[in-house]
Motif scaffolding. Structure first.
Motif, PDB file in Angstrom:
ATOM      1  N   ALA A 179       0.825  -1.211   0.000  1.00  0.00           N
ATOM      2  CA  ALA A 179       0.000   0.000   0.000  1.00  0.00           C
ATOM      3  C   ALA A 179       0.857   1.258   0.000  1.00  0.00           C
ATOM      4  CB  ALA A 179      -0.937   0.003   1.202  1.00  0.00           C
ATOM      5  N   ASN A 180       0.259   2.319  -0.458  1.00  0.00           N
ATOM      6  CA  ASN A 180       0.933   3.613  -0.533  1.00  0.00           C
ATOM      7  C   ASN A 180       0.856   4.304   0.830  1.00  0.00           C
ATOM      8  OD1 ASN A 180       2.234   5.831  -1.625  1.00  0.00           O
ATOM      9  ND2 ASN A 180       0.358   6.731  -2.436  1.00  0.00           N
ATOM     10  N   THR A 181       1.724   3.849   1.740  1.00  0.00           N
ATOM     11  CA  THR A 181       1.706   4.313   3.127  1.00  0.00           C
ATOM     12  C   THR A 181       3.055   4.907   3.502  1.00  0.00           C
ATOM     13  OG1 THR A 181       2.463   2.177   3.970  1.00  0.00           O
ATOM     14  CG2 THR A 181       0.074   2.489   3.740  1.00  0.00           C
ATOM     15  N   PRO A 182       3.120   5.639   4.614  1.00  0.00           N
ATOM     16  CA  PRO A 182       4.409   6.176   5.058  1.00  0.00           C
ATOM     17  C   PRO A 182       5.465   5.100   5.281  1.00  0.00           C
ATOM     18  CG  PRO A 182       2.626   7.308   6.183  1.00  0.00           C
ATOM     19  CD  PRO A 182       1.997   6.187   5.408  1.00  0.00           C
ATOM     20  N   TRP A 183       5.058   3.916   5.778  1.00  0.00           N
ATOM     21  CA  TRP A 183       6.038   2.856   6.020  1.00  0.00           C
ATOM     22  C   TRP A 183       6.641   2.366   4.707  1.00  0.00           C
ATOM     23  CZ3 TRP A 183       5.906  -2.650   5.067  1.00  0.00           C
ATOM     24  CH2 TRP A 183       6.987  -3.320   5.628  1.00  0.00           C
ATOM     25  N   VAL A 184       5.814   2.154   3.698  1.00  0.00           N
ATOM     26  CA  VAL A 184       6.327   1.737   2.390  1.00  0.00           C
ATOM     27  C   VAL A 184       7.204   2.829   1.794  1.00  0.00           C
ATOM     28  CG1 VAL A 184       5.664   1.188   0.006  1.00  0.00           C
ATOM     29  CG2 VAL A 184       4.474   0.104   1.928  1.00  0.00           C
TER      30      VAL A 184
END
Length: 251
Positions: A179-184
Motif C-alpha cells: 500500500a501507498n503508506t508512510p512505512w512503504v
C-alpha cells in the motif's frame, strides 16, 4: 452508505497515519465516533478523540480502553490496525527482533481486543477487524518475520470469530497488498534506487499500482458495518489481485 455507523464508537489503532487515518475518515463519514489509538497523536484531525496508547504495553492499552468507555459509555467496533514492519530472512532477524515484532503485531491485537470485549458484548453491532497482509497468502522475499506475524493475525481472526460469534461479536480481517503508506515510502527511500524499487513493487501487483489507503478503509468499513451481519471469520483481500490472479507479464 451515509449514516450506517450512526451512534457507534469505533477504535482504530494506528489511526494517526496511513491506512489507519483513512479508516478513521471512512468511519467518520459514516457517522461513527472514531477514536484514534496511536503512539503519536499530534496530527490527528480536530474533533477526533485520540489517546496515546502503546499496544505493546498492557497497562497502556487498558488505560486507553477505559478512557474511551468513560468518554462515550460504549465501544462498538475495534480495528486492530497498528503494527510494525520487518525485513529479513530467518537468518537475519535475531530473537530480540522476533519478540519485538510479535509482541506488537500479534499480542498488541490480543491486548486491545481483550480489554474491549466487556464493552463489545454490550453492543448491538459489535465488530472487530484485524489488519493482516498479502504476506499471509503469498511468499514474499525477506518477509519471514513480518509474514509469520500476519499469518498469526489471520489465524487469530478465525479463532476469535469462533469464540465470540454467539456473544454477538463478528471478527474479520483485511489483507492489503503493498500500500501507498508512510512505512512503504520509508522502505522506498532507503533503497539504492527508490524509483526502480517503486516500479518493481507496482509491477508485482496485477493492477500495476500500489493499493491506496482509502481502498483498504472501504473494505474495513464493509467488514465492520452493521449491514454485514452475516460476514464473520472472513479475510478480505485488497491487493489488486495479487493473491489469486496470474496474469501474463506486460510487454
Amino acid at each position: 452508505m451515509s449514516g450506517e455507523f450512526d451512534g457507534l464508537v469505533a477504535i482504530v489503532t494506528g489511526g494517526a497515519s496511513g491506512i489507519g487515518a483513512a479508516i478513521v475518515d471512512r468511519f467518520r463519514a459514516g457517522g461513527a465516533e472514531a477514536v484514534v489509538f496511536d503512539l503519536n497523536t499530534e496530527n490527528v484531525p480536530e474533533g477526533v478523540f485520540a489517546v496515546r496508547v502503546d499496544i505493546a504495553d498492557t497497562d497502556s492499552v487498558n488505560a486507553g480502553i477505559q478512557a474511551v468507555a468513560e468518554r462515550f459509555g460504549r465501544i462498538d467496533i475495534v480495528v486492530n490496525n497498528a503494527g510494525v514492519g520487518a525485513q529479513g530472512t530467518i537468518e537475519t532477524n535475531d530473537d530480540a527482533e522476533w519478540q519485538r515484532v510479535l509482541n506488537i503485531n500479534v499480542l498488541g491485537l490480543v491486548r486491545v481486543s481483550r480489554a474491549a470485549l466487556p464493552w463489545l458484548r454490550k453492543s448491538p453491532a459489535a465488530a472487530i477487524v484485524n489488519t493482516a497482509s498479502i504476506a499471509v497468502t503469498a511468499g514474499l522475499p525477506e518477509r519471514a518475520l513480518y509474514g509469520a506475524s500476519k499469518g498469526a493475525v489471520y489465524s487469530l481472526t478465525l479463532q476469535m470469530a469462533a469464540d465470540h460469534l454467539r456473544e454477538g461479536i463478528r471478527v474479520n480481517c483485511v489483507n492489503p497488498g503493498t500500500a501507498n503508506t508512510p512505512w512503504v515510502q520509508r522502505l522506498l527511500d532507503s533503497a539504492p534506487d527508490p524509483v526502480a524499487e517503486r516500479a518493481a513493487l507496482e509491477a508485482r501487483q496485477p493492477h500495476l499500482r500500489l493499493v491506496q489507503p482509502e481502498e483498504v478503509a472501504a473494505a474495513v468499513a464493509y467488514l465492520a458495518s452493521p449491514l454485514a451481519g452475516s460476514t464473520t471469520g472472513t479475510a478480505l483481500a485488497v491487493d489488486g489481485g495479487m493473491d489469486g490472479l496470474r496474469l501474463r507479464p506486460t510487454a
